[in-house]
Scaffold this active site. Structure first.
Site, PDB file in Angstrom:
ATOM      1  N   ARG A 114      31.603  -9.910  34.955  1.00 28.79           N
ATOM      2  CA  ARG A 114      31.445  -8.894  33.912  1.00 28.79           C
ATOM      3  C   ARG A 114      30.179  -7.926  34.301  1.00 28.79           C
ATOM      4  NH1 ARG A 114      32.346 -13.260  30.154  1.00 28.79           N
ATOM      5  NH2 ARG A 114      34.420 -13.481  29.530  1.00 28.79           N
ATOM      6  N   LYS A 136      31.354   6.979  36.780  1.00 31.32           N
ATOM      7  CA  LYS A 136      32.626   6.720  36.609  1.00 31.32           C
ATOM      8  C   LYS A 136      33.023   5.930  37.895  1.00 31.32           C
ATOM      9  CE  LYS A 136      34.488  10.744  34.297  1.00 31.32           C
ATOM     10  NZ  LYS A 136      35.600  11.790  34.438  1.00 31.32           N
ATOM     11  N   GLU A 178      32.331  21.464  44.725  1.00 29.71           N
ATOM     12  CA  GLU A 178      31.837  20.832  43.516  1.00 29.71           C
ATOM     13  C   GLU A 178      30.826  21.498  43.185  1.00 29.71           C
ATOM     14  OE1 GLU A 178      33.837  19.031  41.629  1.00 29.71           O
ATOM     15  OE2 GLU A 178      35.317  17.917  42.855  1.00 29.71           O
ATOM     16  N   LYS A 214      24.496  17.898  36.655  1.00 23.60           N
ATOM     17  CA  LYS A 214      25.432  16.731  36.518  1.00 23.60           C
ATOM     18  C   LYS A 214      24.714  15.767  35.682  1.00 23.60           C
ATOM     19  CE  LYS A 214      28.938  13.696  37.601  1.00 23.60           C
ATOM     20  NZ  LYS A 214      30.049  13.167  38.332  1.00 23.60           N
ATOM     21  N   GLU A 224      32.400  11.299  28.542  1.00 26.71           N
ATOM     22  CA  GLU A 224      33.160  12.231  28.536  1.00 26.71           C
ATOM     23  C   GLU A 224      34.060  12.619  27.240  1.00 26.71           C
ATOM     24  OE1 GLU A 224      35.268  13.162  32.235  1.00 26.71           O
ATOM     25  OE2 GLU A 224      37.156  13.895  31.426  1.00 26.71           O
ATOM     26  N   ARG A 228      31.179  16.791  28.940  1.00 32.74           N
ATOM     27  CA  ARG A 228      31.662  16.553  30.110  1.00 32.74           C
ATOM     28  C   ARG A 228      32.806  17.011  30.866  1.00 32.74           C
ATOM     29  NH1 ARG A 228      30.126  10.564  32.983  1.00 32.74           N
ATOM     30  NH2 ARG A 228      31.023  11.071  34.934  1.00 32.74           N
ATOM     31  N   ASN A 232      35.490  18.910  34.910  1.00 32.16           N
ATOM     32  CA  ASN A 232      36.687  19.150  35.166  1.00 32.16           C
ATOM     33  C   ASN A 232      37.545  20.469  35.414  1.00 32.16           C
ATOM     34  OD1 ASN A 232      36.914  16.525  34.888  1.00 32.16           O
ATOM     35  ND2 ASN A 232      37.617  16.310  32.796  1.00 32.16           N
ATOM     36  N   HIS A 235      39.895  21.115  37.977  1.00 38.48           N
ATOM     37  CA  HIS A 235      40.626  19.909  38.468  1.00 38.48           C
ATOM     38  C   HIS A 235      42.035  19.634  37.834  1.00 38.48           C
ATOM     39  CE1 HIS A 235      36.647  19.116  39.805  1.00 38.48           C
ATOM     40  NE2 HIS A 235      36.997  17.798  40.354  1.00 38.48           N
ATOM     41  N   HIS A 239      43.973  18.583  40.901  1.00 36.14           N
ATOM     42  CA  HIS A 239      44.462  17.311  41.081  1.00 36.14           C
ATOM     43  C   HIS A 239      45.945  17.352  41.473  1.00 36.14           C
ATOM     44  CE1 HIS A 239      41.242  14.823  39.148  1.00 36.14           C
ATOM     45  NE2 HIS A 239      41.096  14.707  40.464  1.00 36.14           N
ATOM     46  N   HIS A 252      40.289  16.834  48.227  1.00 36.50           N
ATOM     47  CA  HIS A 252      39.866  17.015  46.800  1.00 36.50           C
ATOM     48  C   HIS A 252      39.327  18.372  46.294  1.00 36.50           C
ATOM     49  CE1 HIS A 252      38.622  15.739  42.810  1.00 36.50           C
ATOM     50  NE2 HIS A 252      37.369  16.185  43.251  1.00 36.50           N
TER      51      HIS A 252
HETATM   52  N1  LIG Z   1      33.201   8.926  40.315  1.00 38.20           N
HETATM   53  C1  LIG Z   1      33.290  10.366  40.318  1.00 38.20           C
HETATM   54  O1  LIG Z   1      32.823  10.857  39.373  1.00 38.20           O
HETATM   55  C2  LIG Z   1      33.987  11.119  41.332  1.00 38.20           C
HETATM   56  C3  LIG Z   1      34.049  12.468  41.151  1.00 38.20           C
HETATM   57  C4  LIG Z   1      34.510  13.229  42.121  1.00 38.20           C
HETATM   58  C5  LIG Z   1      35.449  12.641  42.905  1.00 38.20           C
HETATM   59  N2  LIG Z   1      35.408  11.374  43.079  1.00 38.20           N
HETATM   60  C6  LIG Z   1      36.070  10.528  44.038  1.00 38.20           C
HETATM   61  O2  LIG Z   1      35.642  10.549  45.295  1.00 38.20           O
HETATM   62  C7  LIG Z   1      36.521  10.359  46.506  1.00 38.20           C
HETATM   63  C8  LIG Z   1      36.359  11.726  47.508  1.00 38.20           C
HETATM   64  O3  LIG Z   1      34.975  11.246  48.125  1.00 38.20           O
HETATM   65  P1  LIG Z   1      34.805  11.869  49.616  1.00 38.20           P
HETATM   66  O4  LIG Z   1      34.971  13.240  49.521  1.00 38.20           O
HETATM   67  O5  LIG Z   1      33.009  11.568  49.686  1.00 38.20           O
HETATM   68  O6  LIG Z   1      35.527  11.193  50.211  1.00 38.20           O
HETATM   69  P2  LIG Z   1      35.444   9.910  51.399  1.00 38.20           P
HETATM   70  O7  LIG Z   1      34.667   8.808  50.694  1.00 38.20           O
HETATM   71  O8  LIG Z   1      36.858   9.681  51.768  1.00 38.20           O
HETATM   72  O9  LIG Z   1      34.645  10.267  52.474  1.00 38.20           O
HETATM   73  C9  LIG Z   1      35.430  11.293  53.590  1.00 38.20           C
HETATM   74  C10 LIG Z   1      35.266  11.009  54.952  1.00 38.20           C
HETATM   75  O10 LIG Z   1      34.095  11.085  55.463  1.00 38.20           O
HETATM   76  C11 LIG Z   1      33.597   9.927  56.155  1.00 38.20           C
HETATM   77  N3  LIG Z   1      32.232   9.905  56.083  1.00 38.20           N
HETATM   78  C12 LIG Z   1      31.235   9.537  54.886  1.00 38.20           C
HETATM   79  N4  LIG Z   1      29.886   9.778  55.305  1.00 38.20           N
HETATM   80  C13 LIG Z   1      29.752  10.070  56.733  1.00 38.20           C
HETATM   81  C14 LIG Z   1      28.747  10.576  57.392  1.00 38.20           C
HETATM   82  N5  LIG Z   1      27.549  10.696  56.706  1.00 38.20           N
HETATM   83  N6  LIG Z   1      28.924  11.051  58.374  1.00 38.20           N
HETATM   84  C15 LIG Z   1      30.184  11.209  58.814  1.00 38.20           C
HETATM   85  N7  LIG Z   1      31.378  10.764  58.299  1.00 38.20           N
HETATM   86  C16 LIG Z   1      31.035  10.211  57.079  1.00 38.20           C
HETATM   87  C17 LIG Z   1      34.221   8.896  55.567  1.00 38.20           C
HETATM   88  O11 LIG Z   1      34.663   7.906  56.581  1.00 38.20           O
HETATM   89  C18 LIG Z   1      35.606   9.761  55.271  1.00 38.20           C
HETATM   90  O12 LIG Z   1      36.487   9.662  56.251  1.00 38.20           O
HETATM   91  C19 LIG Z   1      37.700  10.611  45.767  1.00 38.20           C
HETATM   92  O13 LIG Z   1      38.494   9.172  45.754  1.00 38.20           O
HETATM   93  C20 LIG Z   1      37.509  11.088  44.424  1.00 38.20           C
HETATM   94  O14 LIG Z   1      38.507  10.413  43.298  1.00 38.20           O
HETATM   95  C21 LIG Z   1      34.795  10.372  42.202  1.00 38.20           C
END
Ligand SMILES: NC(=O)c1ccc[n+]([C@@H]2O[C@H](COP(=O)([O-])OP(=O)(O)OC[C@H]3O[C@@H](n4cnc5c(N)ncnc54)[C@H](O)[C@@H]3O)[C@@H](O)[C@H]2O)c1
Length: 337
Positions: A114, A136, A178, A214, A224, A228, A232, A235, A239, A252
């Site tokens: 939990r 999130k 973003e 943020k 949200e 919040r 979006n 988005h 999406h 993304h």
């Molecule tokens: N929780 C939230 O509020 C929120 C908001 C926006 C997006 N997201 C989520 O985030 C995800 C996308 O995140 P992302 O863009 O970071 O993608 P990701 O985590 O897939 O990272 C992108 C790539 O970069 C590589 N990488 C990471 N750090 C590195 C570094 N320092 N040097 C070299 N390579 C590196 C990773 O291995 C990966 O191949 C999606 O799943 C999306 O839904 C969540």
């Protein structure tokens, strides 16, 4: 630099500095605590190792890279790992990676017994600017993004600007979309940095200003319910574009980029934002099957029965969150971007 996210039930610090990953113990007391460090194969393995070496007892799990890792299978794998090492509620999960690792590890931490402690060390621009703040967490399921998840705040976020040096340019720019989004809706000074094409030389400032924007939104509306939703912006169509162009590997932020342009009412501003996106090497697209995009949009978890909330922009720091019918979205999709 230290910022604090002040929430009703839980407040936590975000440390933003170069080499922050090496200062973990300065910011958190690990006495008597085990840690599970979660990372992926695309993150240089030295980062997780450097984190592990600072801790009394830490296990590292390295998952495959990419969105597919936000899966039920990896969720189960990590839960098993926690059980096998007899993790208690006093122990901690640490994410060292981008949004994929942060969302997954946060979800695991939020549900094991939990909820156990959670620390996020985001290593991509997207995760530093956006996903590591606000609590999130999620995994994808049955081809639907983020459909199983929780709101679960971390106890500490360490934003190390130096780890961005190893990030590919395309990934860096993906995250900057973003930041641009937050500039357009919430911070004219942040927008100005993009307008002057100074986002690379002022990268530290861009990241700091985005986090702060943020943070303020999350403090006012953690779950949200209203404000919040501004985050979006872009988005609602972004999406579906991401899903539509999945085979082409659209990222993304790249989907959000086109999604934002559709939602900008003012033609001159739309043109200006488009040229900023060009500076970021982001191609926007008009060329897709509208019917298919609407199918994805209707199934979006944020959609109602016949309506969806969209964010329309009339100017910088001038936006409107509006409930519209799917028909109205179809009309918006006819705009020239
Ligand atoms: N929780 C939230 O509020 C929120 C908001 C926006 C997006 N997201 C989520 O985030 C995800 C996308 O995140 P992302 O863009 O970071 O993608 P990701 O985590 O897939 O990272 C992108 C790539 O970069 C590589 N990488 C990471 N750090 C590195 C570094 N320092 N040097 C070299 N390579 C590196 C990773 O291995 C990966 O191949 C999606 O799943 C999306 O839904 C969540």
């Amino acid at each position: 630099m230290e910022l604090t996210v002040n929430l009703k039930d839980k407040s936590y610090p975000i440390i933003v500095e170069r080499n922050a990953r090496l200062t973990l113990r300065k910011h958190y007391d690990f006495t008597g605590k085990k840690a599970l460090v979660v990372t992926d194969e695309g993150v240089p393995d030295i980062y997780a190792l450097e984190v592990q070496m600072q801790l009394p007892e830490a296990y590292v799990v390295t998952l495959p890279q990419g969105e597919k890792s936000k899966s039920l299978e990896n969720y189960v794998k990590l839960q098993k790992e926690l059980l096998e090492h007899h993790f208690s509620r006093d122990d901690v999960v640490i994410a060292v990676g981008g949004g994929v690792i942060g969302d997954l590890a946060g979800f695991v931490a939020s549900t094991y017994k939990r909820g156990i402690h959670f620390i996020n060390i985001p290593t991509t621009s997207l995760s530093q600017i956006d996903s590591s703040i606000g609590g999130k967490t999620a995994i994808d399921f049955e081809n639907t993004k983020n459909i199983i998840g929780t709101f679960y705040q971390p106890e500490l976020v360490l934003v190390d600007l130096n780890v961005l040096n190893t990030l590919e340019d395309r990934q860096l720019n993906n995250g900057l979309v973003e930041a641009l989004k937050m500039g357009i809706c919430l911070d004219k000074n942040l927008y100005k940095i993009f307008q002057e094409n100074k986002q690379y030389e002022k990268l530290d400032e861009v990241i700091l200003k985005s986090i702060d924007a943020k943070r303020q939104v999350v403090e006012k509306d953690e779950k949200e319910e209203n404000l919040r939703k501004v985050l979006n912006f872009g988005h609602t169509i972004g999406h579906p574009l991401e899903s539509f162009f999945e085979m082409n590997g659209l990222l993304h932020g790249e989907g959000v980029a086109s999604g934002m342009l559709f939602m900008i009412e003012d033609k001159a501003l739309r043109a200006e934002v488009k040229s900023i996106l060009t500076n970021l090497g982001i191609k926007v697209t008009n060329d897709f099957d509208r019917k298919k995009i609407m199918e994805y949009l209707v199934n979006d978890k944020k959609a109602g029965h016949n309506t969806i909330d969209i964010v329309l922009v009339n100017g910088i720091e001038n936006y409107e969150i509006k409930k519209v019918t799917f028909k109205e979205v179809e009309n918006i999709l006819e705009r020239k971007i």
